[in-house]
Design a protein around this motif. Structure first.
Motif: not given
Length: 169
Positions: A90-95
Motif C-alpha cells: 500500500a502506498f501514497t505517491s506524491e508527484i
C-alpha cells in the motif's frame, strides 16, 4: 508484520508544466510509463480530481493483481497525490512539478507500507536495499514519462496550443 519505507526519484522533462500535469492527471496514462501497470480505467468521481478512483492491473514477480487507486490531492499544476490503500504494497505517491528553464522538474515520492511477507522481511533486514531498488524502478519510470512527453505527439500539447490561440484571439 507491516514495514514502511520512503523512496523518491526526479527527472526533468522538456515540456511546459501545464502539459506535464495534464498528462499525469489523466491517470490512465500510467499504463504508458509505470512498469507493470495496465488496463487502467476510471471507475468513479471526476477524472483527475480529488476522490476519483481508478481500477488497474499490476504485474509483479510473475503475478498480476487487480488493484484500485484514488486521487487524494490535486494542486494544479504543481502537485498530484495518488493512493493505493490496500494490498501487499500500500502506498501514497506524491508527484510534484516545478517549472524550470526549458521544462518541468518532476519528482515522484512514495511512502509505502509493505505487508507481503517476502518484501516485509527484506524491508526489515535491508531497508537501504529496498529504498535503492524502489528508487531505481521509479527513476526508470520517470525516464519513460520523460520519453513519452518529449518524443510523442500527445493530445495535451494540442490542447495547450488551442488555449493559447483562444487567449490570443
Amino acid at each position: 508484520m507491516a514495514r514502511t519505507f520512503r523512496a523518491a526519484a526526479t527527472v526533468t522533462v522538456e515540456r511546459d508544466i501545464e502539459d506535464v500535469f495534464a498528462y499525469l492527471a489523466a491517470v490512465t496514462t500510467m499504463d504508458d510509463w509505470v512498469k507493470g501497470v495496465s488496463e487502467t480505467r476510471h471507475t468513479d468521481g471526476t477524472p483527475g480530481e480529488v476522490g476519483a478512483t481508478y481500477a488497474y492491473r499490476y504485474r509483479s514477480a510473475g503475478t498480476t493483481r487487480s488493484m484500485e487507486m484514488t486521487v487524494e490531492a490535486v494542486e494544479r499544476p504543481t502537485r498530484l497525490v495518488i493512493g493505493v490503500p490496500e494490498g501487499s504494497l500500500a502506498f501514497t505517491s506524491e508527484i510534484t512539478l516545478e517549472a524550470i528553464d526549458g521544462g518541468t522538474r518532476v519528482t515522484n515520492a512514495i511512502d509505502a507500507t509493505v505487508t507481503g511477507r517476502g518484501l516485509a522481511l527484506l524491508t526489515a533486514v535491508a531497508p537501504p536495499l529496498v529504498r535503492w531498488l524502489a528508487t531505481r524502478e521509479m527513476t526508470g519510470e520517470l525516464e519513460q514519462l520523460k520519453s513519452n512527453l518529449e518524443d510523442e505527439e500527445i493530445a495535451v500539447a494540442d490542447d495547450r496550443r488551442r488555449r493559447e490561440s483562444t487567449a490570443a484571439a
